[in-house]
Write an enzyme that holds these catalytic residues in place. Structure first.
Site, short mmCIF file in Angstrom:
data_model
loop_
_atom_site.label_atom_id
_atom_site.label_comp_id
_atom_site.label_asym_id
_atom_site.label_seq_id
_atom_site.Cartn_x
_atom_site.Cartn_y
_atom_site.Cartn_z
N GLN A 1 -2.98 3.05 5.51
CA GLN A 1 -3.68 1.97 4.79
C GLN A 1 -3.30 0.59 5.30
O GLN A 1 -3.49 -0.40 4.62
CB GLN A 1 -3.35 2.05 3.30
CG GLN A 1 -3.83 3.32 2.61
CD GLN A 1 -3.36 3.36 1.16
OE1 GLN A 1 -2.17 3.37 0.89
NE2 GLN A 1 -4.31 3.38 0.25
N VAL B 1 0.87 -1.18 0.00
CA VAL B 1 0.00 0.00 0.00
C VAL B 1 0.90 1.22 0.00
O VAL B 1 2.10 1.14 0.30
CB VAL B 1 -0.96 0.03 1.22
CG1 VAL B 1 -2.00 -1.06 1.11
CG2 VAL B 1 -0.19 -0.06 2.53
N SER B 2 0.32 2.37 -0.34
CA SER B 2 1.14 3.58 -0.51
C SER B 2 1.50 4.29 0.78
O SER B 2 2.54 4.93 0.86
CB SER B 2 0.40 4.58 -1.42
OG SER B 2 0.25 4.02 -2.71
N SER B 3 0.66 4.19 1.81
CA SER B 3 0.93 4.95 3.03
C SER B 3 0.54 4.17 4.28
O SER B 3 -0.25 3.21 4.22
CB SER B 3 0.18 6.29 2.99
OG SER B 3 -1.21 6.06 2.92
#
Length: 198
Positions: A70, A65-67
């Site tokens: 999340q 996931v990007s961050s």
């Protein structure tokens, strides 16, 4: 015709997992290497890891996931991919979870997977879980050593695409205007492009 196993030095194997030469040697001496790892010792005292034939490689589920906000999505993503892979007849040997942008080509866990000669199958939910751009190059590189990527769903994730575009715009604005105002300028540019700006 018999399939001949390949081998790499124990030191090279250790580097794939982030261990220096001394740490790898100590783990081997203490018998703390993974039990499935076959190590051959030559009469000269050098140690080699036996890499299994292509059809016996490890299957790894990779989730990203990007961050950090999340993290719950990351765990759910793992569950979906493991369930799908098992349903396709693959037994995942390892699950690798990572937080970072799909634009970042220097993610340590992904780099380890790609470099590990024991990994023959990488299973992901979406292509962009591995990388936002250049998926075909990564796939071709893995195919060159007899590995493959299995993609559960070819659809693109719009939320992550927006995050990635924001990161690209921020990076470009930082080069043009300096770091301090880069994020603000990037957000204004994206809003203008979407028709929400002044």
């Amino acid at each position: 015709m018999d399939v001949i196993s390949k081998r790499i030095s124990l030191t090279a194997w250790g580097r794939l997992y982030g261990f220096d030469k001394a740490t790898t040697a100590r783990l081997h001496k203490q018998g703390r290497l993974p039990p499935e790892l076959q190590v051959e010792t030559l009469p000269t005292g050098r140690h080699f890891v036996i890499v299994p034939p292509d059809n016996m490689g490890r299957c790894v589920v990779y989730a990203r996931v990007s961050s950090a906000d999340q993290r719950d999505d990351l765990d759910r993503q793992v569950g979906r991919v493991v369930e799908w892979a098992t349903g396709q007849g693959h037994r995942p040997d390892e699950v690798v979870k990572e937080i970072g942008s799909g634009l970042n080509g220097n993610r340590s866990r992904l780099r380890r997977l790609v470099a590990d000669p024991l990994v023959k199958t990488i299973v992901v939910e979406h292509r962009d879980r591995l990388c936002r751009f250049g998926f075909e190059y990564l796939e071709a590189s893995l195919m060159g050593r007899g590995a493959r990527i299995l993609v559960m769903d070819d659809a693109e994730l719009e939320d992550d695409l927006v995050r990635d575009v924001t990161e690209v715009m921020t990076s470009l604005c930082a080069r043009l205007y300096g770091r301090r105002s880069a994020r603000r300028r990037a957000e204004r540019a994206l809003a203008a492009a979407a028709g929400d700006g002044p």
